[in-house]
Motif scaffolding. Structure first.
Motif, mmCIF file in Angstrom:
data_model
loop_
_atom_site.group_PDB
_atom_site.id
_atom_site.type_symbol
_atom_site.label_atom_id
_atom_site.label_comp_id
_atom_site.label_asym_id
_atom_site.label_seq_id
_atom_site.Cartn_x
_atom_site.Cartn_y
_atom_site.Cartn_z
ATOM 1 N N ASP A 121 5.696 -30.860 -57.725
ATOM 2 C CA ASP A 121 5.941 -30.828 -56.277
ATOM 3 C C ASP A 121 4.747 -31.370 -55.514
ATOM 4 O O ASP A 121 3.599 -31.008 -55.816
ATOM 5 C CB ASP A 121 6.187 -29.390 -55.798
ATOM 6 C CG ASP A 121 7.642 -28.984 -55.885
ATOM 7 O OD1 ASP A 121 8.422 -29.705 -56.530
ATOM 8 O OD2 ASP A 121 7.997 -27.922 -55.319
ATOM 9 N N GLN A 122 5.019 -32.197 -54.519
ATOM 10 C CA GLN A 122 3.964 -32.637 -53.599
ATOM 11 C C GLN A 122 4.355 -32.259 -52.182
ATOM 12 O O GLN A 122 5.414 -32.656 -51.682
ATOM 13 C CB GLN A 122 3.754 -34.146 -53.665
ATOM 14 C CG GLN A 122 2.719 -34.627 -52.605
ATOM 15 C CD GLN A 122 2.543 -36.128 -52.585
ATOM 16 O OE1 GLN A 122 1.769 -36.664 -53.360
ATOM 17 N NE2 GLN A 122 3.266 -36.805 -51.707
ATOM 18 N N TYR A 123 3.490 -31.469 -51.543
ATOM 19 C CA TYR A 123 3.668 -31.136 -50.129
ATOM 20 C C TYR A 123 2.550 -31.796 -49.349
ATOM 21 O O TYR A 123 1.377 -31.683 -49.724
ATOM 22 C CB TYR A 123 3.629 -29.621 -49.908
ATOM 23 C CG TYR A 123 3.606 -29.224 -48.443
ATOM 24 C CD1 TYR A 123 4.652 -29.569 -47.587
ATOM 25 C CD2 TYR A 123 2.531 -28.519 -47.920
ATOM 26 C CE1 TYR A 123 4.627 -29.208 -46.247
ATOM 27 C CE2 TYR A 123 2.496 -28.144 -46.575
ATOM 28 C CZ TYR A 123 3.548 -28.492 -45.741
ATOM 29 O OH TYR A 123 3.518 -28.154 -44.404
ATOM 30 N N ALA A 124 2.897 -32.500 -48.292
ATOM 31 C CA ALA A 124 1.892 -33.209 -47.493
ATOM 32 C C ALA A 124 2.141 -32.964 -46.013
ATOM 33 O O ALA A 124 3.296 -32.869 -45.573
ATOM 34 C CB ALA A 124 1.940 -34.713 -47.778
ATOM 35 N N ILE A 125 1.070 -32.838 -45.260
ATOM 36 C CA ILE A 125 1.175 -32.694 -43.811
ATOM 37 C C ILE A 125 0.137 -33.584 -43.150
ATOM 38 O O ILE A 125 -1.051 -33.536 -43.498
ATOM 39 C CB ILE A 125 1.016 -31.218 -43.379
ATOM 40 C CG1 ILE A 125 1.064 -31.117 -41.843
ATOM 41 C CG2 ILE A 125 -0.257 -30.592 -43.926
ATOM 42 C CD1 ILE A 125 1.196 -29.696 -41.339
ATOM 43 N N TYR A 126 0.590 -34.432 -42.250
ATOM 44 C CA TYR A 126 -0.266 -35.357 -41.506
ATOM 45 C C TYR A 126 -0.256 -34.944 -40.036
ATOM 46 O O TYR A 126 0.814 -34.830 -39.437
ATOM 47 C CB TYR A 126 0.237 -36.796 -41.643
ATOM 48 C CG TYR A 126 0.196 -37.328 -43.047
ATOM 49 C CD1 TYR A 126 -0.864 -38.126 -43.494
ATOM 50 C CD2 TYR A 126 1.213 -37.030 -43.947
ATOM 51 C CE1 TYR A 126 -0.899 -38.604 -44.793
ATOM 52 C CE2 TYR A 126 1.183 -37.511 -45.257
ATOM 53 C CZ TYR A 126 0.125 -38.293 -45.667
ATOM 54 O OH TYR A 126 0.089 -38.768 -46.954
ATOM 55 N N ARG A 127 -1.420 -34.730 -39.477
ATOM 56 C CA ARG A 127 -1.523 -34.373 -38.063
ATOM 57 C C ARG A 127 -2.265 -35.465 -37.300
ATOM 58 O O ARG A 127 -3.335 -35.907 -37.720
ATOM 59 C CB ARG A 127 -2.249 -33.035 -37.881
ATOM 60 C CG ARG A 127 -1.394 -31.830 -38.244
ATOM 61 C CD ARG A 127 -2.091 -30.538 -37.839
ATOM 62 N NE ARG A 127 -1.344 -29.365 -38.204
ATOM 63 C CZ ARG A 127 -0.420 -28.792 -37.429
ATOM 64 N NH1 ARG A 127 -0.129 -29.316 -36.258
ATOM 65 N NH2 ARG A 127 0.207 -27.709 -37.837
ATOM 66 N N LEU A 128 -1.689 -35.871 -36.211
ATOM 67 C CA LEU A 128 -2.281 -36.912 -35.371
ATOM 68 C C LEU A 128 -3.138 -36.295 -34.274
ATOM 69 O O LEU A 128 -2.878 -35.192 -33.803
ATOM 70 C CB LEU A 128 -1.182 -37.767 -34.749
ATOM 71 C CG LEU A 128 -0.187 -38.399 -35.728
ATOM 72 C CD1 LEU A 128 0.917 -39.127 -34.967
ATOM 73 C CD2 LEU A 128 -0.896 -39.340 -36.674
ATOM 74 N N GLY A 129 -4.155 -37.024 -33.856
ATOM 75 C CA GLY A 129 -4.993 -36.576 -32.755
ATOM 76 C C GLY A 129 -5.959 -35.471 -33.115
ATOM 77 O O GLY A 129 -6.537 -34.843 -32.233
ATOM 78 N N ARG A 130 -6.149 -35.210 -34.401
ATOM 79 C CA ARG A 130 -7.082 -34.183 -34.842
ATOM 80 C C ARG A 130 -8.080 -34.791 -35.804
ATOM 81 O O ARG A 130 -7.745 -35.643 -36.610
ATOM 82 C CB ARG A 130 -6.348 -33.035 -35.550
ATOM 83 C CG ARG A 130 -5.327 -32.304 -34.689
ATOM 84 C CD ARG A 130 -6.005 -31.556 -33.551
ATOM 85 N NE ARG A 130 -6.892 -30.512 -34.053
ATOM 86 C CZ ARG A 130 -6.502 -29.261 -34.253
ATOM 87 N NH1 ARG A 130 -5.256 -28.903 -34.050
ATOM 88 N NH2 ARG A 130 -7.372 -28.351 -34.667
#
Length: 228
Positions: free
Chosen positions: A194-203
């Protein structure tokens, strides 16, 4: 329903049989065996996670796994010759994107699954602890970034494996962060990747994704509970 918020050894026992002798009743039971259909039903669907999650219109081929080390490393090769069941999911918001890529590698036996897990762990152990990359242009445009990675053992009930956690810090001119966890766990004749990824912009701070660790663990545990 498991709701993930929006973006804001394997041991193998052998019995040696001599003349006039056989395995005793005290031998360990045979390892678990899971079917392709069982694994297909166990992988999470969008509705299992939250109302904003969907199955992407386009995704990688089912037999293409994820990159364990990240940066410019290619997807890891499929170890052995398993049947592969895949289920990619994503949640795109104004502040970033989350994704969950699930692969169940179903082997003929536990020996093959254990060998596959060891192969994946070898790849993970070779990941560079820190990599910096310049900006990319063209079809896959991406700002310059530094990515760190670390691999630790992972055990969930009867499932044993490892997790490689990565963090991306992008160039300050393009503030954004990314956290990725690649978990590989084996039980019986199956390896779950399993691969879980989270990308946040402006941080641009390393603590931009405070729930990342608990979220990927919830996702993995929910799948394992569905397998039984």
């Amino acid at each position: 329903m498991l709701v993930i918020g929006r973006v804001f050894r394997v041991a193998v026992a052998a019995c040696a049989v001599a003349a006039f002798a056989g395995c005793s009743s005290d031998d360990p039971p045979a390892p678990d065996t899971f079917s392709v259909d069982a694994m297909r039903n166990a992988l999470l669907k969008a509705a299992d996670i939250g109302p904003t999650w969907t199955a992407p219109g386009e995704s990688a081929a089912p037999n293409q796994l994820v990159s364990i080390c990240g940066a410019d490393t290619p997807p890891v090769a499929v170890p052995g010759s398993p049947a592969i069941v895949s289920a990619p999911l994503s949640d795109e918001g104004k502040e970033g994107v989350q994704s969950l890529t699930q692969h169940a590698l179903v082997y003929e036996d536990a020996v093959s699954a254990a060998t596959a897990l060891a192969s994946l762990r070898t790849v993970a152990d070779a990941c560079a602890p820190s990599v910096s990359r310049p900006a990319k242009t063209g079809d896959r445009e991406e700002p310059a970034y530094t990515e760190t990675a670390s691999t630790t053992p992972l055990e969930e009930g009867d499932w044993i494996g490892f997790v490689t956690a990565r963090n991306k810090q992008y160039d300050k001119a393009h503030p954004a962060t990314a956290d990725i966890a690649v978990a590989a766990l084996a039980r019986g004749n199956v390896v779950l990747l399993d691969q879980y990824a989270i990308y946040r912009l402006g941080r641009s701070d390393a603590s931009a994704n405070p729930q990342f660790s608990s979220d990927w663990q919830k996702l993995v545990r929910t799948t394992l509970n569905r397998i039984g």
